[in-house]
Structure formats: structure tokens, C-alpha cells
Design a protein around this motif. Structure first.
Motif, short mmCIF file in Angstrom:
data_model
loop_
_atom_site.label_atom_id
_atom_site.label_comp_id
_atom_site.label_asym_id
_atom_site.label_seq_id
_atom_site.Cartn_x
_atom_site.Cartn_y
_atom_site.Cartn_z
N ASN A 284 49.04 105.72 -15.64
CA ASN A 284 49.81 105.23 -16.80
C ASN A 284 51.11 104.54 -16.37
O ASN A 284 51.90 104.11 -17.20
N VAL A 285 51.32 104.45 -15.05
CA VAL A 285 52.44 103.69 -14.50
C VAL A 285 51.92 102.92 -13.29
O VAL A 285 51.21 103.48 -12.44
N VAL A 286 52.25 101.63 -13.21
CA VAL A 286 51.80 100.80 -12.07
C VAL A 286 53.01 100.12 -11.42
O VAL A 286 53.81 99.47 -12.10
N PHE A 287 53.12 100.30 -10.10
CA PHE A 287 54.12 99.55 -9.32
C PHE A 287 53.35 98.58 -8.43
O PHE A 287 52.51 99.01 -7.63
N CYS A 288 53.62 97.30 -8.61
CA CYS A 288 52.85 96.28 -7.89
C CYS A 288 53.77 95.51 -6.95
O CYS A 288 54.83 95.05 -7.36
N GLN A 289 53.33 95.39 -5.70
CA GLN A 289 54.16 94.68 -4.72
C GLN A 289 54.08 93.16 -4.92
O GLN A 289 54.95 92.43 -4.49
N LYS A 290 53.00 92.72 -5.56
CA LYS A 290 52.80 91.28 -5.78
C LYS A 290 53.01 90.96 -7.27
O LYS A 290 53.62 91.71 -7.99
N LEU A 306 52.97 101.41 -18.22
CA LEU A 306 54.25 100.81 -17.81
C LEU A 306 54.04 100.16 -16.43
O LEU A 306 53.58 100.84 -15.49
N ALA A 307 54.31 98.87 -16.31
CA ALA A 307 54.07 98.18 -15.04
C ALA A 307 55.34 97.48 -14.55
O ALA A 307 56.13 96.96 -15.34
N VAL A 308 55.51 97.48 -13.23
CA VAL A 308 56.65 96.81 -12.58
C VAL A 308 56.07 95.94 -11.48
O VAL A 308 55.19 96.38 -10.73
N ARG A 309 56.56 94.69 -11.37
CA ARG A 309 56.00 93.80 -10.34
C ARG A 309 57.04 93.43 -9.29
O ARG A 309 58.22 93.64 -9.46
N ARG A 310 56.51 92.86 -8.19
CA ARG A 310 57.34 92.39 -7.07
C ARG A 310 58.31 93.46 -6.58
O ARG A 310 59.50 93.23 -6.41
N VAL A 311 57.78 94.65 -6.40
CA VAL A 311 58.58 95.77 -5.85
C VAL A 311 58.63 95.61 -4.33
O VAL A 311 57.63 95.28 -3.70
N LYS A 312 59.82 95.82 -3.76
CA LYS A 312 59.98 95.64 -2.31
C LYS A 312 59.09 96.61 -1.53
O LYS A 312 58.84 97.73 -1.99
N LYS A 313 58.67 96.17 -0.34
CA LYS A 313 57.79 97.00 0.50
C LYS A 313 58.46 98.35 0.81
O LYS A 313 57.83 99.40 0.75
#
Length: 542
Positions: A284-290, A306-313
């Protein structure tokens, strides 16, 4: 008699300094660097304001920050700055101590050179003194239990005293100890990179908090998504949630409008399948590096994810450590076992910026300290102080040994080294004595910076150490009294002292070995740099 033609070996634009001239030039440069940071030492140390060529301002009393920000030309001075950088990397604190001792060792060496003592004799004497000092340090070190949180807090507070964070040192000390003890691994080692420091101005230092999880300076990708997710099941993706482009350049010719619609529908189906795959895993939560495609955002929002994109490596790795999730490189491989857990994931506004907070992780092996302060400069200085405190607490947990602060250790070392000097034959004895005297620069500077009478304080300190037979008596700069520093809770990790003295001695030895400096002129020449090509003599450019 035949006139001999002078032989030119070096080109015209090369300057050369030989013998005593080279040594004095290097010693002077080292001493100037030490004098620069000396006034920042201790709880009563002053701050420096550094302004770079772009007009950016740094206000700090952190030795390594001052030296890094200074625009230094002289090669010998640069070597001394390396001492501070090494100290910072290895132990995180004691950078000013290391540089000040190195400067004083060079000053004592200069006095011996004036008495015609050969540099190699001084180097040998310093080497003997260094080895003996390391032995004495081990002897006077006090064992501590790495699980004694009260003692760890005292160590953190000693490091924080005298920095911008001092007024909130009680709370910050607790935060630092809590953070470091959380990320200790099973071997008792501490990876300082697992403690993330996030800075935000606009509140008082007292509002600095420890999050048992990760704070990410991003916002959710779509306002339709939930702002807060409880009992979060977290997926970490190292792949884009969008239609993959072909590996090679390809051109698709569509002649029929119906085919065009079919093509678009196919793309949409691929994106929907990806989101369905994430949903099926229970996330139910997504952290995406791209990146995340606009359509994918719509489907994710519809699914209440809930999603977040372009998270630092680096943030992805911390999230993995904090939540127990696996970082997935292909959505098709995502299974419920790969998901991490957190009590709550929420988007919160901090100082006008949205940030994602991942809190209440079960067994987090990565944490975040959210540093607050009224202005940007205060936040930066508090963050530097916290980094130093993290370093000293980590050292104590790993080594389990401490020594007294307040100049107590240096006075004890100096006293014992003078006794040791009597057993050393030859001129090396003078160098050992010089080394002992040089160490006393620390308590002397602490007294001077506190506005106390340095000579009186030194006499009282020596007398106390000689009569009481305890290595714990140091200078309380707040009262001007000689007190037991261990009882007062003014303690430092053994490693800070051993590393500082070793780095200082080795840097001084290296500079004393140099008897010839051959330097090419800077390309800019005199017109642009105003004498930067001549980095020696009276006009030492630092």
C-alpha cells in the motif's frame, strides 16, 4: 682562467627553497593553520565566519569545516588540513585538537632547530614520545560498558558542548545515543551512514527529533493518493512504472486509425498490469527509484496506494534497512515476502516543504535525525555538531574505552613523558621533552579561550596531577576550578585522543623531513594572483 658558464637545470618559473629555509617556511605554514583554528577549541571557543567567492557564508567552530572551506595555497598547510580530514573520517571529532597539537609540535621543533638539533634527531625523539604516549593512553583509559546509555550520553554532550547545539545538548545527546544504539550491528560495529541527517530551518533546535525510520525529502506523486497509510506494507522498486522503450531505435508505422487505438490500449494495459502486480503483492506504499507514468499514478491513486518517485539510491538502501523490504528490479518478481513494514507512512509539511515520514518500524537498522533550527546557518552548525557526537558515541560503543576531557589527559601524558625523557639518552631527550610540552597546548588553549589565566591554571593542573596521582583532573572552564572530569561527566573516547596525537605527530614528522621545496609558478602568474606563486617567506599566502 676560463670563465665557467652557470648550468641551468630548473626552468625559470620554478622557485626552490633549500635546507633551513624550506623547513622554516613549512613550519610557519603549519603554525599559521593551527593558530587559525586554535581559538575555536573547547566549550568557550569562538566561531569563524567563512565567506566563499560566491558570497556563501558558513559560521562554525568545527575545525575540519573551517579548514575545508578556507582557500589554502601553501602545500605544507594543505598537508596539515589532511590531518583534520583524516581525524574527521576516522573518529568524527577532535579535528581542532589534532591540528593544534601538530602546530605546537612544529613550534617546539623550530626551537630545537635553533639549538642546532638535527631534524632526524627531532623526528626520532617525536617517534619515541608518540609510542610512549600511546602506551600511557592505554594505561589511563577507563573501561565503559557500551550499553551504559548514561555514560554514552555524557560522551555525546561533551562533544556537543561549545558548538551551536549547546543549549539543547541534553535532548540532542539523548537523540544521538538513541540513534547510534539503534543501528549497532550484531558485531558491535556502527555504520554512521545508516543515520540520516535531514535539515530543515524554521523551528527551534529543541524541536529536533529522531525518527525510528526514514524521512525522505519528496512528496507523493499524485494529490489523489492517501496522505497517511497505517500498517504500511512497503514495496521498494528499482525500476520505472511506465512503458519500457525499445532497446534499439525502432519506428512503428500505423496505417489504420483502429490500430492506433489498439496500440494505445495495449500501452495502457501494460501499465495497468504493473499496478495490478503491485496491488496483488499487498503493497500500500511504493517507493520508486525511477519514474512513474501519469497513467500509473492514476491507477495507484485509485487503488489507495501512496507512491513516491525518483527516490535517491542511498535513501532506498536506508528504507530497506529500516523496513526490512527487498529492493526489486522487476515488478514481475514482486512478492508479499519482499515487502517491508512500518507503523505509519505519512506526508507532512515541514517548513513549507512536503516530506514523507516512514515511522514506527519494528526493528529499524536505519534511522533519521530531523535537525531543526531558526535559520539555515544554525541548522547547518547543529547538524555538524550532531555528526561529531555520532562519531564519538560510535567509537565508544566499538572500543569500550574513554579518557577524561578538559585537558586532563594531555597534562597526565606530558607529566609521564617528562619522566620518560629522563630515561632517553642523547639529544632525542630534548625532542621527547618538546613533545611533552607541546601536548600541554590543549589545556593552555582551553584556559585562554575561557578568559582564564593560562599560567596559573597550568601550574595548578600539574600540581594536582603530581599530588593526587589521578589522570582525571582537568580544567572546568565554566568555574575556573581544577576538578575530576570523569565525575563531572566530561569524557571522550580513547580513539579520539590516540588518533589526534598520532595524526599530529606523523604530520609534524613528515614536514620536518622536507629540506627542499621545488615549486613551479602558478599559470596565472603575478598579475592575476598577487604573489601566489611565491608561497614562502614572509608573505605566506594561506
Amino acid at each position: 682562467m676560463v670563465a665557467t658558464q652557470p648550468i641551468v637545470i630548473l626552468p625559470e618559473n620554478v622557485k626552490r627553497y633549500v635546507g633551513k629555509e624550506a623547513q622554516r617556511m613549512n613550519i610557519l605554514a603549519g603554525r599559521v593553520i593551527a593558530e587559525t583554528v586554535r581559538s575555536t577549541l573547547g566549550p568557550k571557543g569562538m566561531d569563524k565566519m567563512l565567506v566563499d567567492d560566491l558570497g556563501d557564508i558558513v559560521v562554525t567552530n568545527d575545525g575540519v569545516t573551517i579548514l575545508k572551506e578556507m582557500s589554502v595555497e601553501h602545500p605544507a598547510a594543505k598537508m596539515l588540513i589532511e590531518v583534520a580530514k583524516t581525524q574527521e573520517k576516522e573518529v568524527g571529532d577532535g579535528t581542532t585538537t589534532a591540528v593544534v597539537i601538530a602546530g605546537e609540535l612544529l613550534r617546539k621543533a623550530e626551537e630545537l632547530l635553533d639549538q642546532n638539533v638535527h631534524p632526524t634527531v627531532i623526528i626520532k625523539g617525536y617517534h619515541l614520545a608518540l609510542n610512549k604516549a600511546q602506551e600511557i593512553l592505554k594505561d589511563i583509559a577507563i573501561d565503559v560498558n557500551p550499553e551504559d546509555k548514561e555514560m554514552l550520553k555524557k560522551i555525546a554532550m561533551t562533544s556537543l558542548t561549545g558548538k551551536g547545539a549547546e543549549k539543547a545538548r541534553d535532548k540532542l545527546g539523548e537523540i544521538v545515543v538513541d540513534a547510534v544504539t539503534t543501528v549497532v550491528d550484531e558485531n558491535g560495529k556502527v555504520d554512521k551512514d545508516l543515520i540520516k541527517i535531514e535539515k530543515k530551518e524554521g523551528a527551534s533546535v529543541d524541536e529536533t527529533e529522531l525518527i525510528k525510520g526514514v524521512v525522505i525529502d519528496k512528496e507523493r506523486v499524485n494529490p489523489q493518493m492517501p496522505k497517511k497509510v497505517e500498517n504500511a506494507k512497503i514495496a521498494l522498486l528499482n525500476c520505472p512504472i511506465e512503458v519500457k522503450e525499445t532497446e534499439t531505435d525502432a519506428k512503428i508505422n500505423i496505417t489504420d486509425p483502429a490500430k492506433m487505438i489498439e496500440f494505445i490500449e495495449q500501452e495502457e494495459k501494460m501499465i495497468k498490469d504493473m499496478v495490478d502486480q503491485i496491488k496483488a503483492s499487498g503493497a500500500n506504499v511504493v517507493f520508486c527509484q525511477k519514474g512513474i507514468d501519469d497513467l500509473a499514478q492514476h491507477y495507484l491513486a485509485k487503488a489507495g496506494i501512496l507512491a513516491v518517485r525518483r527516490v535517491k539510491k542511498s535513501d532506498m538502501e536506508k528504507l530497506a534497512k529500516a523496513t526490512g523490504a527487498n529492493i526489486i528490479t522487476n515488478i514481475k518478481d514482486l512478492t508479499p515476502e519482499d515487502l517491508g513494514e512500518a507503523g505509519v507512512v505519512s506526508e507532512e509539511k515541514v517548513a513549507g516543504d512536503a516530506m514523507i515520514f516512514v515511522r514506527e518500524c519494528k526493528d529499524p537498522k536505519a534511522v533519521t535525525i530531523l535537525v531543526r533550527g531558526t535559520t539555515e546557518h544554525i541548522v547547518d552548525e547543529v547538524a555538524r555538531a550532531i555528526e561529531d557526537a555520532i562519531g564519538v558515541v560510535a567509537c565508544t560503543i566499538e572500543d569500550g574505552k574513554i579518557v577524561a576531557g578538559g585537558g586532563a589527559t594531555e597534562v597526565e601524558l606530558a607529566m609521564r613523558l617528562r619522566d620518560y625523557a629522563d630515561t632517553v639518552s642523547g639529544r632525542e631527550q630534548l625532542a621527547v621533552r618538546g613533545f611533552a610540552d607541546a601536548l600541554e597546548v590543549i589545556p593552555r588553549t582551553l584556559a585562554e579561550n575561557a578568559g582564564l589565566d593560562a599560567i596559573e591554571m597550568m601550574v595548578n593542573l600539574r600540581a594536582k596531577h603530581a599530588n593526587e596521582g589521578s589522570a582525571a583532573y582537568g580544567l572546568n572552564v565554566f568555574t575556573g576550578e581544577i576538578e575530576n572530569m570523569v565525575e563531572k561527566g566530561v569524557v571522550e573516547p580513547l580513539r579520539v585522543k590516540t588518533q589526534a596525537i598520532q595524526s599530529a605527530a606523523e604530520a609534524a614528522e613528515m614536514l620536518l623531513r622536507i629540506d627542499d621545496v621545488i615549486a613551479a609558478e602558478k599559470l596565472e602568474g603575478k598579475d592575476k594572483k598577487g604573489g601566489s606563486e611565491d608561497f614562502g617567506g614572509e608573505d605566506t599566502n594561506l
